[in-house]
Design an enzyme around this catalytic site. Structure first.
Site, PDB file in Angstrom:
ATOM      1  N   GLU A 304       0.853  -1.191   0.000  1.00 12.91           N
ATOM      2  CA  GLU A 304       0.000   0.000   0.000  1.00 12.91           C
ATOM      3  C   GLU A 304       0.884   1.235   0.000  1.00 12.91           C
ATOM      4  OE1 GLU A 304      -3.020   0.107  -0.628  1.00 12.91           O
ATOM      5  OE2 GLU A 304      -3.504   2.176  -0.142  1.00 12.91           O
ATOM      6  N   GLU A 334      -0.875   9.340  -6.025  1.00 13.45           N
ATOM      7  CA  GLU A 334       0.311   8.505  -5.823  1.00 13.45           C
ATOM      8  C   GLU A 334       0.782   7.856  -7.131  1.00 13.45           C
ATOM      9  OE1 GLU A 334      -1.028   7.854  -1.205  1.00 13.45           O
ATOM     10  OE2 GLU A 334      -1.328   6.193  -2.611  1.00 13.45           O
ATOM     11  N   ASP A 485      -6.753   2.959   2.939  1.00 14.12           N
ATOM     12  CA  ASP A 485      -6.252   1.732   3.586  1.00 14.12           C
ATOM     13  C   ASP A 485      -7.392   0.724   3.731  1.00 14.12           C
ATOM     14  OD1 ASP A 485      -4.051   3.336   3.863  1.00 14.12           O
ATOM     15  OD2 ASP A 485      -4.329   3.700   6.000  1.00 14.12           O
TER      16      ASP A 485
HETATM   17  N1  LIG Z   1     -16.427  11.094   1.184  1.00 13.40           N
HETATM   18  C1  LIG Z   1     -16.044   9.880   0.783  1.00 13.40           C
HETATM   19  N2  LIG Z   1     -16.935   8.859   0.690  1.00 13.40           N
HETATM   20  C2  LIG Z   1     -16.546   7.630   0.292  1.00 13.40           C
HETATM   21  N3  LIG Z   1     -15.282   7.324  -0.084  1.00 13.40           N
HETATM   22  C3  LIG Z   1     -14.362   8.306  -0.016  1.00 13.40           C
HETATM   23  C4  LIG Z   1     -14.685   9.623   0.421  1.00 13.40           C
HETATM   24  N4  LIG Z   1     -13.572  10.379   0.390  1.00 13.40           N
HETATM   25  C5  LIG Z   1     -12.584   9.561  -0.041  1.00 13.40           C
HETATM   26  N5  LIG Z   1     -13.045   8.316  -0.295  1.00 13.40           N
HETATM   27  C6  LIG Z   1     -12.266   7.177  -0.797  1.00 13.40           C
HETATM   28  O1  LIG Z   1     -11.088   7.059  -0.030  1.00 13.40           O
HETATM   29  C7  LIG Z   1      -9.945   7.105  -0.879  1.00 13.40           C
HETATM   30  C8  LIG Z   1      -8.814   7.807  -0.127  1.00 13.40           C
HETATM   31  O2  LIG Z   1      -7.685   7.069  -0.249  1.00 13.40           O
HETATM   32  P1  LIG Z   1      -6.240   7.618   0.123  1.00 13.40           P
HETATM   33  O3  LIG Z   1      -5.982   8.872  -0.576  1.00 13.40           O
HETATM   34  O4  LIG Z   1      -5.299   6.501  -0.107  1.00 13.40           O
HETATM   35  O5  LIG Z   1      -6.402   7.932   1.680  1.00 13.40           O
HETATM   36  P2  LIG Z   1      -5.705   7.279   2.963  1.00 13.40           P
HETATM   37  O6  LIG Z   1      -4.283   7.047   2.578  1.00 13.40           O
HETATM   38  O7  LIG Z   1      -5.886   8.302   4.030  1.00 13.40           O
HETATM   39  O8  LIG Z   1      -6.361   6.011   3.320  1.00 13.40           O
HETATM   40  C9  LIG Z   1     -10.423   7.848  -2.110  1.00 13.40           C
HETATM   41  O9  LIG Z   1      -9.647   7.525  -3.236  1.00 13.40           O
HETATM   42  C10 LIG Z   1     -11.864   7.394  -2.246  1.00 13.40           C
HETATM   43  O10 LIG Z   1     -11.956   6.178  -2.958  1.00 13.40           O
HETATM   44  O1  LIG Z   2       3.630   7.889   7.051  1.00 14.47           O
HETATM   45  P1  LIG Z   2       3.211   7.450   8.408  1.00 14.47           P
HETATM   46  O2  LIG Z   2       3.747   8.299   9.491  1.00 14.47           O
HETATM   47  O3  LIG Z   2       3.458   5.994   8.620  1.00 14.47           O
HETATM   48  O4  LIG Z   2       1.626   7.682   8.509  1.00 14.47           O
HETATM   49  C1  LIG Z   2       0.717   7.204   7.614  1.00 14.47           C
HETATM   50  C2  LIG Z   2      -0.572   7.950   7.700  1.00 14.47           C
HETATM   51  O5  LIG Z   2      -1.412   7.355   6.722  1.00 14.47           O
HETATM   52  C3  LIG Z   2      -2.576   6.807   7.317  1.00 14.47           C
HETATM   53  O6  LIG Z   2      -2.294   5.447   7.609  1.00 14.47           O
HETATM   54  C4  LIG Z   2      -3.758   6.918   6.381  1.00 14.47           C
HETATM   55  O7  LIG Z   2      -3.485   6.243   5.183  1.00 14.47           O
HETATM   56  C5  LIG Z   2      -2.741   7.606   8.600  1.00 14.47           C
HETATM   57  O8  LIG Z   2      -3.539   6.967   9.545  1.00 14.47           O
HETATM   58  C6  LIG Z   2      -1.315   7.869   9.033  1.00 14.47           C
HETATM   59  O9  LIG Z   2      -1.240   9.038   9.792  1.00 14.47           O
HETATM   60 MG   LIG Z   3      -3.591   5.880   0.998  1.00  9.73          MG
END
Ligand SMILES: Nc1ncnc2c1ncn2[C@@H]1O[C@H](COP(=O)(O)OP(=O)(O)O)[C@@H](O)[C@H]1O
Ligand SMILES: O=P(O)(O)OC[C@H]1O[C@](O)(CO)[C@@H](O)[C@@H]1O
Ligand SMILES: [Mg+2]
Length: 505
Positions: A304, A334, A485
């Protein structure tokens, strides 16, 4: 429609119950600050800027202590410079405004030892709204525990008591374990809640903003969509790495699990105070995966991705690790950033600028082929998509497509439940996701991918399965951090369960 009601979802979850997984390497505490409206945005900086709305626009904060006030000209300068590491409040505010203007996910490292006194004071005084488990390992372990996986072996180098207690063994049985080494060089699995060490707690600060508009430098800024900016801590003694004494047991551990999700490489630095370098840690990371697979060649590994500001380190992650994993999960920004690091800057720019699905597919194919990956999964605000090579036998390939689609459908249900409710506490909660409609572009996207799959034009997609499911987009999400995630782990584990239980793919 594979999931008509909650019972269908529950049945799908039963498929996952015989799966065991290894997760490494990053867990932390996410301290969340919600910014829901213009007022809350300005209040963030009140300590430094008094009447913030006025002062962020006119810089008239003369009555404030010079050592405290925000230098608006520097903020504007930093919006041009685009700092990739945050040390001052002006750098932070510049990146926050740019992030909010784009509505895209952002993560920036924060090196505590280097912070300016003003920024340090501001951070110390900031009141966060809540604390949650964070990091790919933390978020995914708690989700998979609820989904009742058989065993979740969660490894993170730092495991303080606070952090270990944030892992929630909420399944029908204790299923989150920490790998501990014995004197004989084996690994024993210990309930993670009881496995804490004398480590520091890694805290990331998350700024979760909603859709609203505000003024800065006398200009109106519209936030197009709720999202988050992460200020990720990078403690010097956090080494993304499995210690030698535990490493010896990895091949035996690999025999007893079905799959692994690896992440957290974004924490690796070019140089450490003891002389170690990025290369040292990337080489060890490759060894870990090879060891896990050594006695279990069927073990599937998903990587991931996360936001990596340093282009050299981003390239290293791809070049060292994509060659040894099977599946890659990443968001749209990404994949664009990866393409930029490995020599496709024009395509990268196009994706960042226009978000066209054809470009994302083209970029994914390049990465898939260059690194010989089995599958790429991309999540964007409007869709989730798998791209993989076709199976020659058409009947088998059709079944594979249906299975992949089901995995993505499941993933959108998980994500929309979490977006709506802030967290997933039980399988019953998934009803909320199931009741969330697909976003307004759903049919358009499905048609587009149908056409792409049928097309034999100059760009040939003939060798690939492109499987897309529109997101079930929650309009006013409680929070967004960790949704990717959630999507990636849900989709990957479903895929692995199909491999294990149906033997068809
Ligand atoms: N409001 C929302 N409702 C449903 N799904 C969402 C919403 N906002 C974001 N998402 C989903 O979550 C994903 C975010 O993934 P990512 O950018 O990898 O975040 P993170 O790394 O924080 O998990 C988006 O690509 C989308 O598919
Ligand atoms: O790069 P780091 O410090 O491991 O953190 C990853 C960040 O990405 C997330 O896992 C979301 O994808 C957060 O919960 C966290 O703060
Ligand atoms: Mg992510």
């Amino acid at each position: 429609m594979p999931f008509k009601n909650l019972n269908d979802v529950k049945k799908h979850c039963e498929n996952l119950e015989n799966i065991s997984i290894f997760l490494g390497y990053n867990a932390n505490v996410d301290a969340l600050k919600y910014i829901s409206n213009e007022k809350e945005f300005y209040e963030l900086f009140e300590l430094l800027n008094g009447d913030c709305k006025k002062n962020l626009n006119k810089n008239l904060n003369e009555n404030l202590n010079e050592n405290l006030k925000i230098d608006i000209n520097k903020v504007i300068e930093n919006m041009e410079i685009y700092p990739r590491e945050i040390k001052t409040v002006e750098e932070f505010l510049a990146r926050l405004i740019l992030a909010m203007k784009s509505g895209k996910p952002v993560e920036i490292p924060l090196i505590s030892a280097d912070l300016s006194p003003k920024f340090k004071k501001w951070l110390e005084n900031l009141k966060f709204n809540e604390e949650r488990i964070g990091g790919q390992v933390g978020i995914i372990a708690n989700l998979l525990s609820i989904l009742n996986l058989d065993k979740i072996v969660a490894y993170t180098p730092l495991l303080s008591q606070k952090q270990s207690e944030m892992f929630e063994n909420k399944g029908s049985h204790t299923n989150i374990y920490y790998p501990v080494s014995t004197n004989e060089g084996d690994i024993v699995l210990k309930n993670i809640n009881k496995a804490h060490k004398n480590d520091e707690t890694k805290i990331n600060r998350i700024f979760e903003y909603k859709e609203f508009s505000f003024e800065f430098d006398n200009k109106k800024i519209e936030v197009p969509r709720a999202n988050r900016l992460i200020l990720a801590s990078r403690p010097e003694n956090l080494r993304i790495n499995i210690p030698d004494e535990t490493k010896t047991g990895l091949s035996e551990l690999g025999k007893n699990i079905d799959c692994a999700i690896v992440s957290g490489y974004q924490s690796i630095k070019e140089q450490y105070s003891d002389g170690k370098t990025d290369e040292y840690y990337f080489k060890r990371a490759v060894e870990d995966i090879n060891l896990l697979k050594s006695k279990n060649p069927n073990l599937k590994v998903h990587l991931e991705f996360a936001s990596v500001q340093n282009p050299k380190l981003r390239k290293q992650i791809v070049e060292y690790l994509y060659s040894v994993v099977d599946c890659a999960g990443l968001d749209e920004t990404e994949i664009a950033n990866i393409l930029n690091s490995v020599g496709y800057s024009e395509l990268s720019e196009k994706i960042l600028k226009n978000s066209k699905i054809e470009d994302v597919i083209e970029g994914s194919k390049i990465v898939l082929e260059n690194y010989n990956l089995e599958m790429i999964q991309i999540h964007t605000i409007y869709y989730i998509m798998f791209i993989c090579k076709k199976i020659e036998d058409k009947a088998k390939n059709d079944i594979k497509i249906a299975q992949l689609k089901k995995s993505l459908e499941f993933a959108t249900i998980l994500a929309s439940t979490k977006a709506k409710n802030g967290l997933i506490t039980s399988i019953e909660d998934l009803k909320m996701g199931l009741e969330t409609p697909y976003n307004q572009y759903g049919d358009l996207l499905r048609n587009l991918v149908y056409k792409i799959n049928e097309s034999t034009s100059e760009i040939t997609y003939n060798d690939y399965n492109i499987v897309l499911v529109p997101s079930r987009l929650v309009n006013n999400p409680k929070s967004t951090v960790g949704l990717g995630d959630t999507i990636s782990s849900g989709a990957f584990v479903s895929y692995v369960a199909d491999l294990k239980n149906n033997n068809i793919l």
